[in-house]
Design an enzyme around this catalytic site. Structure first.
Site, mmCIF file in Angstrom:
data_model
loop_
_atom_site.group_PDB
_atom_site.id
_atom_site.type_symbol
_atom_site.label_atom_id
_atom_site.label_comp_id
_atom_site.label_asym_id
_atom_site.label_seq_id
_atom_site.Cartn_x
_atom_site.Cartn_y
_atom_site.Cartn_z
ATOM 1 N N ASN A 166 -26.523 33.798 5.743
ATOM 2 C CA ASN A 166 -26.914 33.845 4.572
ATOM 3 C C ASN A 166 -27.463 35.206 4.372
ATOM 4 O OD1 ASN A 166 -26.441 30.778 3.833
ATOM 5 N ND2 ASN A 166 -27.623 30.489 5.569
ATOM 6 N N GLU A 167 -26.456 35.879 3.798
ATOM 7 C CA GLU A 167 -27.011 37.374 3.341
ATOM 8 C C GLU A 167 -27.936 37.354 2.171
ATOM 9 O OE1 GLU A 167 -26.398 39.235 5.759
ATOM 10 O OE2 GLU A 167 -24.168 39.201 6.217
ATOM 11 N N SER A 168 -28.405 38.493 1.893
ATOM 12 C CA SER A 168 -29.389 38.893 0.542
ATOM 13 C C SER A 168 -28.431 38.166 -0.434
ATOM 14 C CB SER A 168 -29.721 40.353 0.475
ATOM 15 O OG SER A 168 -30.173 40.876 1.667
ATOM 16 N N SER A 170 -28.000 34.883 -1.101
ATOM 17 C CA SER A 170 -27.989 33.647 -1.085
ATOM 18 C C SER A 170 -28.948 32.530 -1.699
ATOM 19 C CB SER A 170 -27.851 33.009 0.579
ATOM 20 O OG SER A 170 -27.068 34.025 1.241
#
Ligand code: F6R
Length: 642
Positions: A166-168, A170
Site C-alpha cells: 500500500n504505497e503513498s 493508499s
C-alpha cells in the site's frame, strides 16, 4: 497517548509518539522478542483449540524473526499445526517458483522448516489472469473473515512508509487489490532483480483495511535508513502519504525498532525535549551542535536565552553560564580537526585525535568493496602515505557482482586479441569466451553468473583497486586482496560471517601489526556487505587484543559510500583543499566499472565520486556553520575502543 505539539516560542517541533514503540539494542534481540510473543499466542490458541491466524510479511526485515521461529520449532518443539497464515503481498506477474517470488521466500525461510500444513499457507497468486484478480482478492479477504480476522499482523515498512504494498496515496479503507509499485519501492527491489528494467511494476497487496482490522499489529524496522520514515509514521500527522501513519489509529499496534531505526524519534534524538536527562559530554555536544545548526548560529554566538528557550535550561543551570558551554563544545570540535591523521610528529598531542609517536606508523585500511577506501577516505589515505606512514590496504571482498556483463565480455575479448597479437595460444581463452557468451545470453534476470564470468568480474575490480592504490603511491606489497568467502555467493544475499573470513582478517592484521586500523563503520549499506566486513574486523581485533602490538593500535571507523557521521559523533575530521578534492576524484575515476551507470545504483542517481564530494563538502560546511574554519571538504572518523 501523547499528541504532537509545536513549541510556538521556539519554533522547535516538540513531537511525541502516537504509536507504542519498543527499541531494542539490535534487530536480533528485537526479532527474538517478537517471536516470543508469536509463540505465546500460538500456544494460547492451541490450548483453546483454535486456529492462530498470522499475517506475514516478506523483505529483509522479518528474516531474523522467521529464523527464530524455526529455531523455536526445532529446538523447543513449538508446533505450527494450528497456524494459518496470510501473506501481505506478491509481485504480479510472478511465477511461484521464481527466485524472487514471495512464495519461494516464505517456503525457504519458514514454511518448509516447520510443521505448518501447506493448505494453511496463503500467499496472493502472482500468476492469475488479470481479469480474475478482483474476484481472487475478495475471496482472499473472505478467507480471513471466515477465520475471524487476523490475530497478529507482522509488517515491514517501505522507505516511503508503505505497509504491504500500500504505497503513498493508499486509502485507509483500501481493499486487497492489484497496485502499481512506487518508483522508490522498485528501486529498493531492483537489487534482487538485477536492475530496474527487470523489476515488476505491479503487485497484489492486502488492503490497509484488513491490516487495520488485525487484532494486533507489529511493525518492525531496522537500521538508520528507516529512521526518517519511522519518525514520520510515529510522530507526524496521520496521512495517506505515509500509510504506516494510519497505525496511529490502531488500538494495539507496536513498532519494534532497533537503535538505528529509532534514532530520529524525538525521545532518542533530542531526549531533553521530552524528559529530564543526565547531561553526558556526548549528549551536550549533540544538543549544542543541534541547537546551533537549528538556529543557524555559530556555536560561540549561542545565548543563554537560546538554551532556555530550547529545553536546555537545566544544562545552563549546571554550567552556570552559556559562554562556558559554548567554549567547551567549540574547543571539543576544534580538536577533532587535524591535517595529520597519523599524528603530528614532535607536536603536543594531548588535544589531538592521534598520538605523535611513533612518528612513522604502520596503517591498515580495510576496504569492504574495492572502491570504499578511495570513496570514503581517499584524502586521508593519500595524506597518510605522503606523511611517510607505511600504509596497507586490505580489500575485503572481490566486489564481483557489481560489474556489468558487457564489461566482463569486453575484458575477455581483450585477452583474446592480446593473445592473438603476441602469438600466445588462444584456444583456451577462446573457449572460455564462448562459454561466457553462451551463459550470459541464456542467463535469466537474477540467475547467478558462471564461475568464469564471476572471476573475470572480480579481476576487473582487482585491477581498478590496484590502479587506485598505485595512484595514491602504494607498491604492490602494500595491497592485499582478501577475497573473503562469505561474499562469494554470486548473488546479493551473502553467507553469514564465517571462521575463514575472521582468520583471513586476523592473519592480515598480525602480518602488518598496525598502529592504526581504518574500517568501514557503515551500517546502512543496503546489501549488508559492509556490516559483515566490519563484524570480521571487530571479531579479529577482539581476539587479538591481548597481543602486545595491539596495545599500540587504534581503530578508526569511516563511513562507507552511503552515509556520513553526524557532526556530534565525529572524533577526527581531516580537511582537504580544493586541489585534494580533485585528486581524490581522479582516484575514484580509476573504478571505471562503477562509473556511468552502475549495476547497483540505488535510489541516488549521483555517481559515487559525486556522492563522496557532496558528503565531504557537507561535513566541511557544517563545521563552517558552527563557526569553525572553512575548508573545501572534510573526511570524518569515529574511534572504536576495544
Ligand atoms: C513485504 C512488504 C513490504 C516490506 C517493506 C520493507 O511483504 O509488504 O511492505 O515489508 O517494503 O521491506 P524491507 O523489510 O526489505 O526493508
Amino acid at each position: 497517548m501523547l499528541k504532537s505539539t509545536i513549541d510556538k516560542a521556539t519554533g522547535f517541533e516538540k513531537r511525541f509518539e502516537n504509536i507504542n514503540t519498543k527499541v531494542f539494542e539490535d534487530s536480533q534481540a528485537a526479532s527474538k522478542a517478537i517471536a516470543k510473543e508469536i509463540a505465546k499466542l500460538i500456544k494460547v490458541k492451541q490450548s483453546q483449540k483454535q486456529p492462530c491466524v498470522l499475517g506475514l510479511a516478506t523483505g529483509s526485515s522479518p528474516k531474523g524473526l522467521y529464523a527464530e521461529l524455526v529455531r523455536l520449532h526445532k529446538e523447543e518443539g513449538l508446533s505450527f499445526k494450528n497456524v494459518v497464515t496470510f501473506n501481505l503481498d506478491e509481485y504480479y506477474p510472478m511465477e511461484p517458483d521464481s527466485v524472487n517470488s514471495y512464495v519461494r521466500f516464505m517456503k525457504t525461510l519458514l514454511f518448509d522448516q516447520v510443521d505448518i500444513l501447506p493448505e494453511n499457507c496463503h500467499i496472493p497468486d502472482g500468476k492469475l489472469a488479470k481479469a480474475d484478480i478482483a474476484d481472487y482478492c475478495s475471496r482472499y479477504e473472505s478467507k480471513i473473515e471466515v477465520l475471524g480476522g487476523i490475530d497478529l499482523q507482522i509488517l515491514g515498512i517501505g522507505g516511503n512508509g508503505h505497509i504491504g504494498f500500500n504505497e503513498s496515496g493508499s486509502l485507509q479503507n483500501s481493499k486487497t487489490r492489484l497496485v502499481a509499485l512506487d518508483h522508490i519501492t522498485r528501486v529498493a527491489a531492483s537489487k534482487d532483480f538485477a536492475g530496474l528494467s527487470n523489476t515488476p511494476k505491479t503487485a497484489i497487496t492486502l488492503g490497509v483495511k484488513k491490516i487495520m482490522e488485525a487484532k494486533r499489529v507489529i511493525l518492525m524496522a531496522w537500521g538508520e535508513a528507516k529512521s526518517a520514515i519511522i519518525r514520520a509514521s510515529v510522530e507526524g500527522q496521520v496521512t495517506n502519504q505515509v500509510p504506516a501513519s494510519f497505525l496511529q489509529e490502531h488500538n494495539n499496534a507496536t513498532f519494534v525498532l532497533d537503535k538505528g531505526a529509532a534514532s530520529k524519534l524525538t525521545r532518542i534524538n533530542t531526549p531533553w525535549l521530552v524528559e529530564k536527562v543526565t547531561w553526558t559530554d556526548k549528549l551536550i555536544r549533540k544538543a549544542v551542535t543541534g541547537l546551533a545548526l537549528h538556529l543557524k548560529k555559530p556555536i560561540l554566538m549561542l545565548t543563554e536565552a537560546d538554551y532556555i528557550e530550547n529545553g536546555m535550561s537545566d544544562l545552563l543551570a549546571d554550567y552556570g553560564n552559556g559562554y562556558d558551554i559554548n567554549i567547551k563544545i567549540f574547543n571539543d570540535l576544534q580538536h577533532t580537526i587535524t591535517g595529520w591523521p597519523g599524528g603530528k610528529p614532535n607536536a603536543d598531542d594531548t588535544k589531538r585525535p592521534e598520538r605523535a609517536e611513533p612518528a612513522k606508523k604502520r596503517v591498515l585500511i580495510f576496504s569492504p568493496h574495492p572502491d570504499d577506501d578511495i570513496i570514503s577516505m581517499g584524502g586521508t589515505f593519500k595524506r597518510l602515505h605522503e606523511q611517510g606512514h607505511d600504509v596497507h590496504v586490505g580489500y575485503q571482498t572481490s566486489g564481483n557482482i557489481a560489474v556489468a556483463d558487457e564489461e566482463a565480455l569486453r575484458f575477455a575479448n581483450f585477452v583474446i586479441d592480446y593473445n592473438e597479437k603476441f602469438g600466445i595460444n588462444s584456444d583456451a581463452t577462446g573457449k572460455i569466451y564462448t562459454k561466457m557468451v553462451k551463459a550470459l545470453r541464456e542467463k535469466k534476470p537474477s540467475e547467478i553468473d558462471i564461475p568464469e564470468t564471476r572471476y573475470i568480474k572480480g579481476l576487473i575490480r582487482k585491477g581498478e583497486a590496484r590502479a587506485t592504490s598505485h595512484f595514491v603511491g602504494l607498491t604492490d606489497k602494500q595491497i592485499h586482496f582478501m577475497e573473503m568467502p562469505f561474499y562469494e555467493t554470486g548473488t546479493i544475499d551473502k553467507k553469514p560471517l564465517g571462521e575463514e573470513d575472521i582468520q583471513l582478517t586476523i592473519s592480515l592484521i598480525e602480518s602488518i601489526k598496525p598502529h592504526q586500523i581504518y574500517a568501514a563503520g557503515d551500517l546502512a549499506d543496503p546489501h549488508g556487505t559492509h556490516k559483515v566486513c566490519l563484524d570480521a574486523v571487530f571479531e579479529a581485533v577482539k581476539r587479538l587484543k591481548d597481543k602486545p602490538f595491539m596495545k599500540d593500535c587504534r581503530v578508526w571507523l569511516y563511513r562507507g559510500a552511503w552515509q556520513e557521521w553526524n557532526v556530534d559523533e565525529i572524533e577526527m575530521a581531516v580537511p582537504m583543499s580544493p586541489e585534494q578534492v580533485l585528486e581524490k576524484r581522479h582516484g575514484i575515476f580509476k573504478h571505471q566499472s562503477q562509473k556511468d551507470g552502475v549495476v547497483f545504483q540505488g535510489a541516488d542517481s549521483r555517481e559515487f565520486w559525486q556522492r563522496a564530494e557532496d558528503r565531504n563538502k557537507e561535513t566541511a560546511d557544517t563545521y563552517d556553520q558552527l563557526g569553525l574554519s572553512h575548508y573545501a571538504a572534510m573526511e570524518a572518523f569515529v574511534r572504536w575502543h576495544f
